[in-house]
Motif scaffolding. Sequence first.
Motif, PDB file in Angstrom:
ATOM      1  N   SER A 156      13.145  -6.767  -3.045  1.00 41.50           N
ATOM      2  CA  SER A 156      12.215  -6.935  -3.274  1.00 41.50           C
ATOM      3  C   SER A 156      11.272  -5.689  -3.364  1.00 41.50           C
ATOM      4  O   SER A 156       9.899  -5.429  -4.425  1.00 41.50           O
ATOM      5  CB  SER A 156      11.824  -7.640  -2.585  1.00 41.50           C
ATOM      6  OG  SER A 156      10.089  -7.817  -2.432  1.00 41.50           O
ATOM      7  N   LEU A 157      11.632  -4.589  -2.867  1.00 41.89           N
ATOM      8  CA  LEU A 157      10.876  -3.459  -2.624  1.00 41.89           C
ATOM      9  C   LEU A 157      10.668  -2.436  -4.145  1.00 41.89           C
ATOM     10  O   LEU A 157       9.974  -2.409  -4.329  1.00 41.89           O
ATOM     11  CB  LEU A 157      11.451  -2.414  -1.340  1.00 41.89           C
ATOM     12  CG  LEU A 157      11.104  -3.247   0.651  1.00 41.89           C
ATOM     13  CD1 LEU A 157      11.230  -2.356   1.610  1.00 41.89           C
ATOM     14  CD2 LEU A 157       9.366  -2.983   0.472  1.00 41.89           C
ATOM     15  N   VAL A 158      12.032  -2.288  -4.208  1.00 35.88           N
ATOM     16  CA  VAL A 158      12.311  -1.698  -5.623  1.00 35.88           C
ATOM     17  C   VAL A 158      11.503  -2.232  -6.642  1.00 35.88           C
ATOM     18  O   VAL A 158      10.850  -1.397  -7.444  1.00 35.88           O
ATOM     19  CB  VAL A 158      14.402  -2.111  -5.603  1.00 35.88           C
ATOM     20  CG1 VAL A 158      14.391  -1.206  -7.187  1.00 35.88           C
ATOM     21  CG2 VAL A 158      14.712  -1.062  -4.956  1.00 35.88           C
ATOM     22  N   LEU A 159      11.274  -3.600  -6.772  1.00 36.00           N
ATOM     23  CA  LEU A 159      11.119  -3.819  -7.583  1.00 36.00           C
ATOM     24  C   LEU A 159       9.533  -3.789  -7.806  1.00 36.00           C
ATOM     25  O   LEU A 159       8.724  -3.793  -8.366  1.00 36.00           O
ATOM     26  CB  LEU A 159      10.954  -4.732  -7.843  1.00 36.00           C
ATOM     27  CG  LEU A 159      12.600  -5.837  -8.754  1.00 36.00           C
ATOM     28  CD1 LEU A 159      12.456  -6.974  -8.847  1.00 36.00           C
ATOM     29  CD2 LEU A 159      12.877  -4.977 -10.371  1.00 36.00           C
ATOM     30  N   ARG A 160       8.567  -3.529  -6.140  1.00 33.22           N
ATOM     31  CA  ARG A 160       7.524  -3.149  -6.279  1.00 33.22           C
ATOM     32  C   ARG A 160       7.614  -2.170  -5.917  1.00 33.22           C
ATOM     33  O   ARG A 160       6.426  -1.296  -5.784  1.00 33.22           O
ATOM     34  CB  ARG A 160       6.985  -3.890  -4.583  1.00 33.22           C
ATOM     35  CG  ARG A 160       6.727  -5.007  -4.637  1.00 33.22           C
ATOM     36  CD  ARG A 160       7.322  -6.777  -3.780  1.00 33.22           C
ATOM     37  NE  ARG A 160       6.448  -5.968  -2.187  1.00 33.22           N
ATOM     38  CZ  ARG A 160       6.783  -6.134  -1.462  1.00 33.22           C
ATOM     39  NH1 ARG A 160       7.255  -6.631  -1.210  1.00 33.22           N
ATOM     40  NH2 ARG A 160       5.983  -5.553  -1.025  1.00 33.22           N
ATOM     41  N   GLY A 161       8.310  -0.730  -6.383  1.00 30.05           N
ATOM     42  CA  GLY A 161       8.274   0.452  -6.672  1.00 30.05           C
ATOM     43  C   GLY A 161       7.351   1.334  -5.384  1.00 30.05           C
ATOM     44  O   GLY A 161       6.876   2.020  -4.060  1.00 30.05           O
ATOM     45  N   ILE A 162       8.607   0.612  -4.112  1.00 36.07           N
ATOM     46  CA  ILE A 162       8.220   0.918  -2.602  1.00 36.07           C
ATOM     47  C   ILE A 162       9.517   1.130  -2.238  1.00 36.07           C
ATOM     48  O   ILE A 162      10.799   0.661  -1.826  1.00 36.07           O
ATOM     49  CB  ILE A 162       7.767  -0.460  -1.818  1.00 36.07           C
ATOM     50  CG1 ILE A 162       6.047  -1.357  -2.080  1.00 36.07           C
ATOM     51  CG2 ILE A 162       7.571  -0.146   0.141  1.00 36.07           C
ATOM     52  CD1 ILE A 162       5.825  -2.248  -1.309  1.00 36.07           C
ATOM     53  N   ASN A 163       8.900   2.634  -1.624  1.00 42.77           N
ATOM     54  CA  ASN A 163      10.798   3.740  -1.171  1.00 42.77           C
ATOM     55  C   ASN A 163      10.477   3.261   0.384  1.00 42.77           C
ATOM     56  O   ASN A 163       9.608   2.658   1.043  1.00 42.77           O
ATOM     57  CB  ASN A 163      10.462   4.806  -1.171  1.00 42.77           C
ATOM     58  CG  ASN A 163      10.942   5.446  -2.564  1.00 42.77           C
ATOM     59  OD1 ASN A 163      11.645   5.151  -3.603  1.00 42.77           O
ATOM     60  ND2 ASN A 163      10.084   6.344  -2.920  1.00 42.77           N
ATOM     61  N   GLY A 202       7.560  10.717   3.794  1.00 39.33           N
ATOM     62  CA  GLY A 202       6.642  10.706   3.837  1.00 39.33           C
ATOM     63  C   GLY A 202       6.205   9.931   4.691  1.00 39.33           C
ATOM     64  O   GLY A 202       4.694   9.380   4.383  1.00 39.33           O
ATOM     65  N   TYR A 203       6.114   9.239   5.806  1.00 41.35           N
ATOM     66  CA  TYR A 203       5.715   7.806   7.044  1.00 41.35           C
ATOM     67  C   TYR A 203       5.809   8.490   7.739  1.00 41.35           C
ATOM     68  O   TYR A 203       7.174   9.049   8.046  1.00 41.35           O
ATOM     69  CB  TYR A 203       7.677   6.984   6.653  1.00 41.35           C
ATOM     70  CG  TYR A 203       7.207   5.860   5.345  1.00 41.35           C
ATOM     71  CD1 TYR A 203       5.993   4.395   5.080  1.00 41.35           C
ATOM     72  CD2 TYR A 203       8.043   6.322   4.354  1.00 41.35           C
ATOM     73  CE1 TYR A 203       5.984   4.673   3.316  1.00 41.35           C
ATOM     74  CE2 TYR A 203       8.496   5.352   2.509  1.00 41.35           C
ATOM     75  CZ  TYR A 203       7.183   4.566   3.164  1.00 41.35           C
ATOM     76  OH  TYR A 203       7.635   3.686   1.552  1.00 41.35           O
ATOM     77  N   SER A 204       5.024   7.927   8.371  1.00 41.66           N
ATOM     78  CA  SER A 204       4.841   8.254   9.864  1.00 41.66           C
ATOM     79  C   SER A 204       5.462   7.528  10.703  1.00 41.66           C
ATOM     80  O   SER A 204       6.206   6.345  10.055  1.00 41.66           O
ATOM     81  CB  SER A 204       3.611   8.619  10.104  1.00 41.66           C
ATOM     82  OG  SER A 204       2.672   6.917  10.515  1.00 41.66           O
ATOM     83  N   ARG A 251       1.206  -1.309  -0.120  1.00 42.39           N
ATOM     84  CA  ARG A 251      -0.127  -0.100  -0.144  1.00 42.39           C
ATOM     85  C   ARG A 251       0.121   1.198  -0.093  1.00 42.39           C
ATOM     86  O   ARG A 251       0.566   2.176   0.002  1.00 42.39           O
ATOM     87  CB  ARG A 251      -0.862  -0.248   1.122  1.00 42.39           C
ATOM     88  CG  ARG A 251      -0.470   0.383   2.559  1.00 42.39           C
ATOM     89  CD  ARG A 251      -1.437   0.045   3.584  1.00 42.39           C
ATOM     90  NE  ARG A 251      -1.251   1.329   5.257  1.00 42.39           N
ATOM     91  CZ  ARG A 251      -0.391  -0.052   5.849  1.00 42.39           C
ATOM     92  NH1 ARG A 251       0.363  -1.405   5.718  1.00 42.39           N
ATOM     93  NH2 ARG A 251       0.275   0.053   6.490  1.00 42.39           N
ATOM     94  N   PHE A 252       2.300   0.990   0.517  1.00 43.64           N
ATOM     95  CA  PHE A 252       3.161   2.276   0.424  1.00 43.64           C
ATOM     96  C   PHE A 252       3.859   2.107  -1.230  1.00 43.64           C
ATOM     97  O   PHE A 252       4.977   3.639  -0.909  1.00 43.64           O
ATOM     98  CB  PHE A 252       4.468   2.088   1.368  1.00 43.64           C
ATOM     99  CG  PHE A 252       4.205   2.333   2.625  1.00 43.64           C
ATOM    100  CD1 PHE A 252       3.043   3.351   3.522  1.00 43.64           C
ATOM    101  CD2 PHE A 252       3.706   0.926   3.328  1.00 43.64           C
ATOM    102  CE1 PHE A 252       2.194   3.087   4.151  1.00 43.64           C
ATOM    103  CE2 PHE A 252       3.230   1.187   4.765  1.00 43.64           C
ATOM    104  CZ  PHE A 252       3.093   1.769   5.304  1.00 43.64           C
ATOM    105  N   LYS A 253       3.419   1.827  -2.798  1.00 47.53           N
ATOM    106  CA  LYS A 253       4.116   2.145  -3.113  1.00 47.53           C
ATOM    107  C   LYS A 253       3.659   3.533  -3.732  1.00 47.53           C
ATOM    108  O   LYS A 253       2.652   3.793  -3.612  1.00 47.53           O
ATOM    109  CB  LYS A 253       3.404   0.837  -4.525  1.00 47.53           C
ATOM    110  CG  LYS A 253       3.172   0.833  -5.962  1.00 47.53           C
ATOM    111  CD  LYS A 253       3.150  -0.002  -6.642  1.00 47.53           C
ATOM    112  CE  LYS A 253       3.506   0.032  -8.309  1.00 47.53           C
ATOM    113  NZ  LYS A 253       3.517  -0.610  -9.016  1.00 47.53           N
TER     114      LYS A 253
END
Length: 126
Positions: A104-111, A77-79, A69-71
């Motif tokens: 995995s996070l990079v490939l999923r577009g999650i910073n 910008g995270y709390s 959901r953080f993609k």
Amino acid sequence: MQIVIIGIVALAVLGLVAALFSRGDKSAVVRGKGDCTTCEGSDPKCEQVCMMEASVKEIEYFDDEHLDRFKGRDASGYSDDEVEEFRDVLYTMNPNECDAWSRSLVLRGINVPNQLKDELFMMIEG
């Protein structure tokens, strides 16, 4: 409609260019040593090869599907509660999986949250 047509034409041209270059010298292909589990971060070529290899495979999850959901979220910008969700995943995995989790996070577009990056790099480096 014009954007769609331009996009299709651009993809066709890129495909043709790739096909022409793929007929070139096959000895120019560089084979990596070992597999992606041997990348320890000191060899950027190994990391690049692993990222390209991972991008054509099914994305590996680490019981962290809820982070999808953080993609697209900016790393700053995270709390605090959201950072803790990432931290929980990071500290419950095997330390030698951290590099694969980062890919995995990079490939999923999650910073990765900025507040957690130092911890992640420390775990990757051992």
